[in-house]
Design an enzyme around this catalytic site. Structure first.
Site, mmCIF file in Angstrom:
data_model
loop_
_atom_site.group_PDB
_atom_site.id
_atom_site.type_symbol
_atom_site.label_atom_id
_atom_site.label_comp_id
_atom_site.label_asym_id
_atom_site.label_seq_id
_atom_site.Cartn_x
_atom_site.Cartn_y
_atom_site.Cartn_z
ATOM 1 N N GLU A 21 2.690 -1.962 -2.606
ATOM 2 C CA GLU A 21 1.348 -1.392 -2.143
ATOM 3 C C GLU A 21 0.746 -0.361 -3.168
ATOM 4 O O GLU A 21 0.331 0.570 -2.988
ATOM 5 C CB GLU A 21 1.173 -1.170 -0.686
ATOM 6 N N HIS A 54 -2.951 -1.224 1.676
ATOM 7 C CA HIS A 54 -3.668 -1.107 0.405
ATOM 8 C C HIS A 54 -3.661 -2.464 -0.292
ATOM 9 O O HIS A 54 -2.815 -3.307 -0.439
ATOM 10 C CB HIS A 54 -2.890 -0.133 -0.378
ATOM 11 N N LYS A 106 -5.299 3.742 8.018
ATOM 12 C CA LYS A 106 -5.928 3.785 6.761
ATOM 13 C C LYS A 106 -5.898 2.586 6.055
ATOM 14 O O LYS A 106 -5.013 1.674 5.995
ATOM 15 C CB LYS A 106 -5.166 4.754 5.918
#
Length: 251
Positions: free
Chosen positions: A87, A144, A171
């Site tokens: 990531e 991500h 997130k």
């Protein structure tokens, strides 16, 4: 009702967007020096990117550096992150050590938040979140995508999945190829704000996505990442400019 929580001198997920600055230095000395520099900046949270630390594979050194780091940050909250290579991180790590390191850091009491990659191993991540909660730590799960921006539906699905894993916050960071990708991320953030019971942190990376780092008042994103020197991700802007923009937009 949103499950907000106390962090540092503020409430995460409530009020103004929190500013987080990463530390990506290599040595203990450099990390501590950077912490002293950041202590005087308009920052709410400091992220220590452990994957840049030269002694990250020695837990005793990590904990010693962490303790010294925390003591230099005054009232600012500390977020510990080991970003895996998959990531966008700086170095590889064995899965067992990744999870044990996060738990050791949480148990130390020095880091109020632990970043844990949601989809490294979903079943195990859920169990490790419970362990961190048992030592009174809090977890931001993260995802991500440095290659693309998924559909709005997929981005919202990922954030909802993070909530189901037991995270305290979720997130999501994605890479835009065009302006529509940025708008799609903003739409996903607004939708997440409406349907999630935990705070969400969302961003579109790179120069195209800068607006997403400043629009938390509009989208509900609880935190934004700014730079105090070195960047940890493309698109971060200097912390002083970030603070000025947020004051203007959130007035």
């Amino acid at each position: 009702m949103k499950r907000t929580f106390q962090i540092g001198s503020g409430i995460f997920g409530e009020g103004r967007t929190k500013i987080c600055v990463p530390i990506v230095e290599v040595s203990q000395k450099e990390i501590w020096e950077k912490a002293q520099e950041i202590a005087g900046l308009p920052v709410d949270i400091v992220e220590w990117r452990g994957d840049f630390y030269e002694d990250i594979l020695r837990t005793d050194r990590v904990l010693a550096t962490l303790e010294g780091l925390k003591s230099r940050l005054s009232e600012k909250a500390l977020l510990f992150t080991f970003r895996t290579s998959k990531e966008g991180g700086n170095c590889p790590i064995q899965e067992d050590y990744y999870y044990s390191l996060n738990l050791e850091v949480a148990a130390s009491g020095c880091a109020e938040l632990i970043d844990m990659e949601a989809f490294l191993n979903e079943e195990r991540t859920a169990g490790e979140i419970q362990k961190i909660h048992e030592v009174r730590g809090r977890v931001i799960t993260s995802s991500h995508d440095f290659l693309k921006t998924p559909s709005v539906e997929e981005m919202v699905r990922r954030l909802l999945r993070m909530e189901k894993l037991g995270a305290d916050a979720a997130k999501l960071a994605v890479m835009p190829a065009n302006r529509q990708d940025v708008l799609n991320l903003l739409q996903a953030a607004v939708t997440a704000e409406e349907v999630l019971r935990i705070p969400a942190v969302t961003m579109s990376m790179g120069s195209l996505g800068v607006i997403s780092r400043l629009s938390g008042a509009l989208t509900g994103s609880a935190m934004t990442f700014a730079a105090a020197g070195k960047l940890s991700a493309p698109g971060q802007i200097p912390v002083e400019q970030t603070a000025d923009f947020l004051r203007l937009l959130e007035a």
